[in-house]
Design a protein around this motif. Sequence first.
Motif, PDB file in Angstrom:
ATOM      1  N   SER A 294      -8.640  -2.979  -4.763  1.00 19.89           N
ATOM      2  CA  SER A 294      -9.345  -3.950  -3.911  1.00 19.89           C
ATOM      3  C   SER A 294     -10.361  -3.290  -2.991  1.00 19.89           C
ATOM      4  N   ARG A 471      -2.063 -12.652  -1.153  1.00 20.60           N
ATOM      5  CA  ARG A 471      -1.687 -13.064  -2.511  1.00 20.60           C
ATOM      6  C   ARG A 471      -2.729 -12.664  -3.552  1.00 20.60           C
ATOM      7  N   ASP A 472      -3.958 -12.413  -3.142  1.00 23.77           N
ATOM      8  CA  ASP A 472      -5.046 -12.103  -4.061  1.00 23.77           C
ATOM      9  C   ASP A 472      -5.219 -10.588  -4.169  1.00 23.77           C
ATOM     10  N   PRO A 473      -4.963  -9.995  -5.338  1.00 19.35           N
ATOM     11  CA  PRO A 473      -5.118  -8.544  -5.489  1.00 19.35           C
ATOM     12  C   PRO A 473      -6.547  -8.054  -5.282  1.00 19.35           C
ATOM     13  N   SER A 476      -6.633  -7.732  -1.185  1.00 22.84           N
ATOM     14  CA  SER A 476      -5.501  -7.200  -0.412  1.00 22.84           C
ATOM     15  C   SER A 476      -4.876  -6.032  -1.163  1.00 22.84           C
ATOM     16  N   ALA A 479       1.366  -7.386  -1.830  1.00 26.05           N
ATOM     17  CA  ALA A 479       1.788  -8.784  -1.900  1.00 26.05           C
ATOM     18  C   ALA A 479       2.546  -9.163  -0.624  1.00 26.05           C
ATOM     19  N   GLN A 483       4.959  -5.363  -1.700  1.00 24.07           N
ATOM     20  CA  GLN A 483       4.807  -4.678  -2.976  1.00 24.07           C
ATOM     21  C   GLN A 483       3.333  -4.434  -3.266  1.00 24.07           C
ATOM     22  N   CYS A 484       2.963  -3.199  -3.583  1.00 19.90           N
ATOM     23  CA  CYS A 484       1.571  -2.899  -3.914  1.00 19.90           C
ATOM     24  C   CYS A 484       1.167  -3.632  -5.187  1.00 19.90           C
ATOM     25  N   HIS A 485       0.012  -4.275  -5.134  1.00 21.88           N
ATOM     26  CA  HIS A 485      -0.466  -4.994  -6.315  1.00 21.88           C
ATOM     27  C   HIS A 485      -0.654  -4.051  -7.498  1.00 21.88           C
ATOM     28  N   ASP A 486      -1.117  -2.837  -7.245  1.00 22.12           N
ATOM     29  CA  ASP A 486      -1.471  -1.916  -8.324  1.00 22.12           C
ATOM     30  C   ASP A 486      -0.300  -1.079  -8.810  1.00 22.12           C
ATOM     31  N   PRO A 488       3.782  -1.388  -9.037  1.00 26.58           N
ATOM     32  CA  PRO A 488       4.848  -2.371  -8.765  1.00 26.58           C
ATOM     33  C   PRO A 488       6.093  -1.830  -8.090  1.00 26.58           C
TER      34      PRO A 488
END
Length: 532
Positions: A294, A471-473, A476, A479, A483-486, A488
């Motif tokens: 992001s 909520r949008d990777p 941000s 999550a 939890q990191c979007h990239d 898990p």
Amino acid sequence: MHAACDVLIVGAGPSGAVAAQEFARSGMRVICLEQGDWPDYSRARHGHPDYELVSRKHWAWNPNDRRGVGDYAVDDTESDISALMYNGVGGSTVLYAAQWERFQPSDFRTHTLDGVGDDWPFDYWDLEPYYEEVERQFAVSGLAGDPALPPAKAPPLPPVPLNKVGRRGAEALNRLGWHWWPGTNAIATADYGPLRACDQRAACPFGCPTGAKASVDRTHWRPLLGKGVRLVVRASVEQVLLDERGRAGGVVYADENGVRHRIEAGVVVLCANALGTPRILFNSADGSGIANSSGMVGRRLMTHPFGNAIGIFDEDLESWRGPIGQYLHSLQFYETDRSRGFVRGAKWNLIPSGAPLSMMLTTTWGDEPIWGESFTRLLRERLGRSVIWGVICEDLPDPDNRVTLNDRPDEHGIPGVSLHYRVSDNTRAMMHWHIDRVSEVLDVMGAKQKILNPIIPGIGWHLMGTAVMGRDPDSSVVAPDGQCHDVPNLYVFDSSIFPTSSGTNPVATIAANALRCARSLVARRRELEVAS
């Protein structure tokens, strides 16, 4: 791969401590790596002649001044505010004043209500049960029924005494018809677990020699060591390791001798604060960085600009004693009123001015020279006769306010960080308006002299926002559960994930949110993909 633990936590401050306790209760194997060491309370020498001089070094708030074990270079030459923090077991709770404030419901909805910042991905009521739970963990003292806050259960302990200062402030606010309430603090007013009752030495930010303040080295880590949690000190994490599938497999850290160690884990949780967490993320993948698709790692730094108004009185108010901490707080002008020329608001708190050198060595007492022939006169005028109204302003997120790596490595060769931060026009207008209002309070209190200090540079206690949750990777880093979007099985639980800063002290929300995130991770731990 055989992991050394189920969860590896980086950082032994409030978020790491609360999370470790929750993981241990669920039966998970926990290791925490802390770059600093245990606080040495033998150096909290209150009552000794050298106390105030010694405290200014060993308990210095700025790591660039303290230069202790675990401290690294923080270049603030491009920042309006210097970062204050403690690197060691307990994190900045070792030095915080222990003012305990929940965020307001509006703090979670600034975009919806005021068109600024971002709404949080959950609201106050989602966090409310976690606030209640951590208040018991942190021996919070206060009084139920504050009309400026949503209804809530009473804290476990009664409030600190108002003393002469608090009563004078409360009477003035009553005459003005403005809100006040006894201060809520993470300070024990009676013996509580490992904590002793506060004896009002006004030494909260200098190691709390009484042992009354709820710093997590005392409230959490000592008990956890007897419950199977392993805490490794003087362990400076260099980077998070990823496997070929992009899963976190553990970390590399340098021990006190600079020797590198690799430690494997099923899940990695970063709790290294809003400077340390982006530092690790940027330095991972051998300096290429991780969890940053992001582009938001390090951005949106918020520091809570702080100012104060000092009143000096003819009579002795015994303002050398009390909690720092707060006697009382006011949220009279906390919510947005656009007619004031800015959005959002600020919290006020009333505190003692402290002991002789704590008063005289500060740079916020006006233009009159302290040293020289005026010294004894000023000391007689101010000691016990001066009070301080603090003003904490909401700091709106700005992507240009950020943390980056610099070329000043620590003793182990791990890069330090640089701050790029400017106070916004909105915040400056907010601060000056609020300072004018607390100046009015000092007039009603009967101050014979006032010293007004808007936006003090060396007061960046509250560091937030550099790994924002959402909520949008695409916009941000993590999550809503941290939890990191990239990546898990890589999580962030500290205040770096805050979307906005509120206008109140953040530790209550740091602790409550860390508990919420930890409980979520425990509930779905069997679903997590770990490194192969």
